[in-house]
Scaffold this active site. Structure first.
Site, PDB file in Angstrom:
ATOM      1  N   CYS A   8      37.660  42.553  48.551  1.00 49.59           N
ATOM      2  CA  CYS A   8      36.349  43.067  49.220  1.00 49.59           C
ATOM      3  C   CYS A   8      35.297  42.066  48.739  1.00 49.59           C
ATOM      4  CB  CYS A   8      35.948  44.561  48.617  1.00 49.59           C
ATOM      5  SG  CYS A   8      37.197  45.663  48.810  1.00 49.59           S
TER       6      CYS A   8
HETATM    7  C1  BEZ Z   1      41.131  44.433  47.269  1.00 43.96           C
HETATM    8  O1  BEZ Z   1      39.719  44.446  47.509  1.00 43.96           O
HETATM    9  O2  BEZ Z   1      41.277  43.368  46.720  1.00 43.96           O
HETATM   10  C2  BEZ Z   1      41.818  45.730  47.247  1.00 43.96           C
HETATM   11  C3  BEZ Z   1      41.238  46.795  47.095  1.00 43.96           C
HETATM   12  C4  BEZ Z   1      41.882  48.121  46.949  1.00 43.96           C
HETATM   13  C5  BEZ Z   1      43.491  48.032  46.949  1.00 43.96           C
HETATM   14  C6  BEZ Z   1      43.793  46.559  47.181  1.00 43.96           C
HETATM   15  C7  BEZ Z   1      43.339  45.641  47.267  1.00 43.96           C
END
Ligand code: BEZ
Length: 219
Positions: A46
């Site tokens: 994110c």
């Molecule tokens: C991420 O943004 O890296 C992420 C968020 C939730 C689950 C897996 C990855």
């Protein structure tokens, strides 16, 4: 699962964001708007996505497109996280608002729930959903990616160009199209209409069926 999908009206919800409270339709105004959600603040993929959106913000602005992020954490958390996003993506400020939904009231209405992911408290989190909303407040295009797959902002830009091209002329964009490539003339346009609508001319592919539905032009 309630569905918000192509052709639906964007619900005119009142939302809390890093830029204050707003009604979704007021934010969209007369513009195209990209509403994009994230599983959570302070997560790795994110952070790269929001940073890249910040880097691409001027490209979207050139196309008259507004950006609106979404993550379930609260506004204070978003504001703290933005410092990390900007530090990681040096030179790019997060100037677009990010919706907060700590009570998870909006993600279902906006069809942004990830069926497989939960946070540390066991609550459902948003998927990487992305809706492109038109000036008429209708959903023009939706992506739904799992948490494990970051989106490609070049593809988001490409589909904006395709949507805007198709809205302006009666055309569609073929496979792997990019701006400057030929477009195809919509099947609802007759050859007689096509001659009038595209005075620059068009090429019809010669197909075994003998049908003349695959017509390319430049607009
Ligand atoms: C991420 O943004 O890296 C992420 C968020 C939730 C689950 C897996 C990855």
């Amino acid at each position: 699962m309630p569905g918000l999908t192509i052709g639906d009206d964007l619900p005119n919800l009142e939302v809390e964001t890093t830029h204050g409270k707003m009604k979704l339709h007021d934010y969209v105004g007369d513009s195209y708007t990209i509403l994009f959600s994230h599983p959570g603040d302070f997560t790795p993929v994110c952070t790269t996505e929001l940073g890249m959106m910040a880097a691409y913000a001027s490209k979207f602005a050139e196309r008259g497109v507004r950006l609106l992020g979404f993550s379930c954490d609260d506004v204070q958390s978003h504001k703290e996280w933005i410092k990390d996003i900007e530090a990681y993506n040096k030179g790019h400020k997060v100037t677009y608002p990010i919706i907060a939904d700590p009570k998870r009231e909006l993600i279902k209405q906006l069809n942004m729930v990830d069926p497989d992911e939960t946070d540390s408290t066991g609550q459902k989190v948003p998927s990487r959903a992305l809706h492109i909303v038109g000036p008429d407040k209708k959903i023009k295009l939706s992506f739904l990616y799992p948490a494990s797959t970051g989106r490609n902002m070049d593809e988001v830009l490409r589909v904006v160009d395709s949507l805007q091209k198709a809205a302006k002329h009666k055309v569609a964009t073929p496979v792997n199209w990019k701006p400057g490539d030929p477009v195809v003339i919509s099947p609802s346009v007759s050859n007689e209409q096509a001659k009038e609508m595209f005075p620059q001319g068009y090429d019809t592919a010669n197909l075994p069926s003998g049908k003349d539905y695959l017509r390319f032009t430049n607009v």
